[in-house]
Write a protein that holds these residues in place. Structure first.
Motif, PDB file in Angstrom:
ATOM      1  N   VAL A  22       0.835  -1.200   0.000  1.00 49.10           N
ATOM      2  CA  VAL A  22       0.000   0.000   0.000  1.00 49.10           C
ATOM      3  C   VAL A  22       0.868   1.248   0.000  1.00 49.10           C
ATOM      4  CG1 VAL A  22      -1.686   1.324   1.336  1.00 49.10           C
ATOM      5  CG2 VAL A  22      -1.966  -1.132   1.065  1.00 49.10           C
ATOM      6  N   GLU A  23       1.980   1.206   0.718  1.00 57.22           N
ATOM      7  CA  GLU A  23       2.874   2.360   0.767  1.00 57.22           C
ATOM      8  C   GLU A  23       3.566   2.612  -0.567  1.00 57.22           C
ATOM      9  OE1 GLU A  23       4.485   2.615   5.301  1.00 57.22           O
ATOM     10  OE2 GLU A  23       5.154   0.886   4.131  1.00 57.22           O
ATOM     11  N   ALA A  24       3.642   1.596  -1.414  1.00 62.50           N
ATOM     12  CA  ALA A  24       4.369   1.715  -2.688  1.00 62.50           C
ATOM     13  C   ALA A  24       3.507   2.340  -3.774  1.00 62.50           C
ATOM     14  CB  ALA A  24       4.873   0.346  -3.127  1.00 62.50           C
ATOM     15  N   LYS A  25       2.889   3.452  -3.454  1.00 66.34           N
ATOM     16  CA  LYS A  25       2.006   4.116  -4.418  1.00 66.34           C
ATOM     17  C   LYS A  25       2.777   4.570  -5.654  1.00 66.34           C
ATOM     18  CE  LYS A  25      -2.083   7.045  -4.130  1.00 66.34           C
ATOM     19  NZ  LYS A  25      -2.919   7.830  -3.177  1.00 66.34           N
ATOM     20  N   LEU A  26       4.046   4.941  -5.458  1.00 73.66           N
ATOM     21  CA  LEU A  26       4.901   5.337  -6.579  1.00 73.66           C
ATOM     22  C   LEU A  26       5.803   4.197  -7.036  1.00 73.66           C
ATOM     23  CD1 LEU A  26       6.008   8.965  -5.589  1.00 73.66           C
ATOM     24  CD2 LEU A  26       4.425   8.284  -7.396  1.00 73.66           C
ATOM     25  N   GLY A  27       5.559   2.996  -6.551  1.00 78.27           N
ATOM     26  CA  GLY A  27       6.350   1.856  -6.972  1.00 78.27           C
ATOM     27  C   GLY A  27       7.458   1.516  -5.997  1.00 78.27           C
ATOM     28  N   PHE A  28       8.210   0.479  -6.336  1.00 79.68           N
ATOM     29  CA  PHE A  28       9.321   0.005  -5.515  1.00 79.68           C
ATOM     30  C   PHE A  28      10.643   0.520  -6.086  1.00 79.68           C
ATOM     31  CE2 PHE A  28       6.102  -3.277  -4.564  1.00 79.68           C
ATOM     32  CZ  PHE A  28       6.088  -3.148  -3.174  1.00 79.68           C
ATOM     33  N   ARG A  29      11.418   1.159  -5.219  1.00 75.42           N
ATOM     34  CA  ARG A  29      12.723   1.671  -5.610  1.00 75.42           C
ATOM     35  C   ARG A  29      13.724   0.516  -5.713  1.00 75.42           C
ATOM     36  NH1 ARG A  29      14.844   6.723  -5.729  1.00 75.42           N
ATOM     37  NH2 ARG A  29      17.059   6.983  -5.206  1.00 75.42           N
ATOM     38  N   ASN A  30      14.834   0.779  -6.391  1.00 80.96           N
ATOM     39  CA  ASN A  30      15.929  -0.186  -6.526  1.00 80.96           C
ATOM     40  C   ASN A  30      15.527  -1.418  -7.341  1.00 80.96           C
ATOM     41  OD1 ASN A  30      17.834   1.339  -4.890  1.00 80.96           O
ATOM     42  ND2 ASN A  30      16.548   0.764  -3.143  1.00 80.96           N
ATOM     43  N   HIS A  31      14.816  -1.158  -8.423  1.00 82.51           N
ATOM     44  CA  HIS A  31      14.444  -2.191  -9.388  1.00 82.51           C
ATOM     45  C   HIS A  31      14.663  -1.652 -10.804  1.00 82.51           C
ATOM     46  CE1 HIS A  31      12.432  -5.230  -6.808  1.00 82.51           C
ATOM     47  NE2 HIS A  31      12.143  -4.194  -6.038  1.00 82.51           N
ATOM     48  N   TRP A  32      14.765  -2.573 -11.746  1.00 83.32           N
ATOM     49  CA  TRP A  32      14.845  -2.217 -13.172  1.00 83.32           C
ATOM     50  C   TRP A  32      13.428  -2.096 -13.749  1.00 83.32           C
ATOM     51  CZ3 TRP A  32      19.254  -0.880 -15.559  1.00 83.32           C
ATOM     52  CH2 TRP A  32      20.475  -1.333 -15.041  1.00 83.32           C
ATOM     53  N   TYR A  33      13.210  -1.036 -14.539  1.00 83.36           N
ATOM     54  CA  TYR A  33      11.918  -0.817 -15.198  1.00 83.36           C
ATOM     55  C   TYR A  33      12.138  -0.526 -16.685  1.00 83.36           C
ATOM     56  CZ  TYR A  33       9.790  -0.163 -10.566  1.00 83.36           C
ATOM     57  OH  TYR A  33       9.340  -0.343  -9.277  1.00 83.36           O
ATOM     58  N   PRO A  34      11.331  -1.126 -17.573  1.00 83.12           N
ATOM     59  CA  PRO A  34      11.396  -0.751 -18.989  1.00 83.12           C
ATOM     60  C   PRO A  34      10.709   0.590 -19.198  1.00 83.12           C
ATOM     61  CG  PRO A  34       9.652  -2.346 -18.671  1.00 83.12           C
ATOM     62  CD  PRO A  34      10.310  -2.168 -17.325  1.00 83.12           C
ATOM     63  N   VAL A  35      11.328   1.455 -19.981  1.00 82.66           N
ATOM     64  CA  VAL A  35      10.778   2.800 -20.172  1.00 82.66           C
ATOM     65  C   VAL A  35      10.498   3.137 -21.635  1.00 82.66           C
ATOM     66  CG1 VAL A  35      11.740   3.728 -18.043  1.00 82.66           C
ATOM     67  CG2 VAL A  35      13.108   3.799 -20.141  1.00 82.66           C
ATOM     68  N   ARG A  36      11.215   2.518 -22.553  1.00 80.64           N
ATOM     69  CA  ARG A  36      11.011   2.730 -23.986  1.00 80.64           C
ATOM     70  C   ARG A  36      11.537   1.511 -24.726  1.00 80.64           C
ATOM     71  NH1 ARG A  36       8.502   6.306 -22.200  1.00 80.64           N
ATOM     72  NH2 ARG A  36       8.356   8.496 -22.838  1.00 80.64           N
TER      73      ARG A  36
END
Length: 386
Positions: A22-36
């Motif tokens: 619930v606290e991760a409204k902006l997501g989890f830090r220290n992970h890889w995310y695809p952006v483009r």
């Protein structure tokens, strides 16, 4: 005046063993995310992106992609408002001439104050970037916690002969509603009229409930963390009945009779779904729900296929454009996008997490929430980049 917290603390105190989710409204830090997709960023091209509440600049320099926070250290203005790149690997702030190197974020010059003591002593925040399977990934977090990309993608995604094709679009809902929509066993109901039935043999109930053993947790120390749901171990519901009358039925085929569905799903940190044998046998759908801010996510939709030869790659590319993109990623997943956006207002004030009334098949969602709370590598906090 104190700024209001991103997430209502009263709600956090009420949800029990998945409060980190619930606290991760902006997501989890220290992970890889695809952006483009890689093809979207040419040599020397500058791209402005949003990720976990932060605004970043991407630039490809001599083939490599770099990511830098889009905010000048001097007066906090966005560099992207008028990007001045006088050399290939620097960007100069349009306001006062502060100049930064993309590779390191280092302040290498102030054009109007070349003798300033700040030069070579300050840096803009930069984040690691890498490319895999035609996608650009950014690691939003602390560099000393950098880990291998393989820990943040589902098994099979990085296999050598797997070809990945796809698209992305912005969805107006929080990323968690995207993840739960994808992994929700019960949401199969909204797909009962899908046009995909014209392109594959479907055995699609209107609902199904996991039986004991269907849901498995994957929590090995050195691998990705996820929850798997085996549809072959589900109890299906084929006909919807009201007052003794069948009002709706799921499509069934004699060719696949006796199974609840021909697919199974799994969801992995930081928020990526894997759907086996979908949209048809021999294909796998991988889709990410990348947090942009508290109210929107980037929906990165991809389909993978083992293509050992160049001819296989050409055939898959043609099938993707002619069939799977319009009827799976656009048509089938279009229902999912609509559902997420309609659900968003209920959860926007956070009370939806305690006001919801889940039922038996939703045990899969609860398993995901708990796993994400245990293994998320940090909660992204609110960052003011205005």
């Amino acid at each position: 005046m104190n700024e209001e917290p991103l997430v209502n603390p009263e709600v956090v105190s009420m949800v029990g063993d998945w409060k980190g989710y619930v606290e991760a409204k902006l997501g989890f830090r220290n992970h890889w995310y695809p952006v483009r997709f890689s093809k979207e960023l040419g040599e020397g091209q500058l791209e402005v992106i949003e990720l976990l509440g932060e605004r970043l600049l991407l630039k490809r320099i001599e083939g490599k992609v770099y990511a830098m926070r889009d905010r000048c250290l001097h007066r906090g203005v966005p560099l992207s408002k008028k990007p001045d790149c006088y050399t290939k690997d620097t960007i100069t702030c349009w306001y006062h001439g502060y100049t930064y190197r993309f590779q390191t974020g280092e302040l290498v010059n102030i054009l109007a104050v070349p003798e300033s003591k700040l030069i070579n002593r300050r840096k803009i925040v930069t984040y690691p970037a890498t490319e895999a399977k035609g996608l650009i990934f950014v690691f939003l977090g602390d560099a000393d916690e950098l880990h291998d990309l393989a820990k943040d993608v589902p098994p099979g995604f990085l296999d050598d002969d797997v070809m990945i094709l796809g698209k992305h679009r912005v969805v107006n809902s929080n990323w968690r509603l995207g993840a739960e929509n994808g992994f929700d066993a019960l949401h199969i109901f909204i797909h009962k009229d899908t046009t995909l039935r014209h392109f594959r043999t479907f055995n699609f109930p209107i609902g199904h409930t996991p039986l004991p053993g269907a849901v498995q947790l994957i929590e090995e120390e050195d691998g990705p963390k996820g929850v798997m749901d085996d549809f072959a171990q589900h109890k299906p519901v084929w006909d919807g009945v009201i007052d003794g009358e069948i009002v709706v039925s799921g499509p069934r085929s004699a060719q696949v009779q006796g199974t609840s569905a021909s697919v199974g799903t799994s969801i992995w940190l930081p928020g990526v779904l894997k759907v086996d044998s979908f949209p048809t046998g021999g294909l796998t759908q991988f889709e990410w729900y990348v947090p942009l801010d508290a109210d929107r996510h980037l929906y990165v939709q991809t389909i993978g296929k083992h293509c050992p030869t160049p001819a296989d790659e050409v055939n898959f590319a043609n099938e993707f454009e002619a069939t799977w993109k319009p009827h799976a990623l656009d048509g089938f997943n279009g229902d999912d996008i609509w559902a997420r956006e309609v659900t968003e207002p209920f959860y926007a004030d956070d009370y939806g997490w305690v006001d919801e009334m889940l039922c038996e098949p939703d045990e899969t969602i609860l398993a995901w929430r708990r796993l994400a709370s245990r293994h998320g590598r940090g909660i992204q906090q609110k960052i003011d980049l205005r």
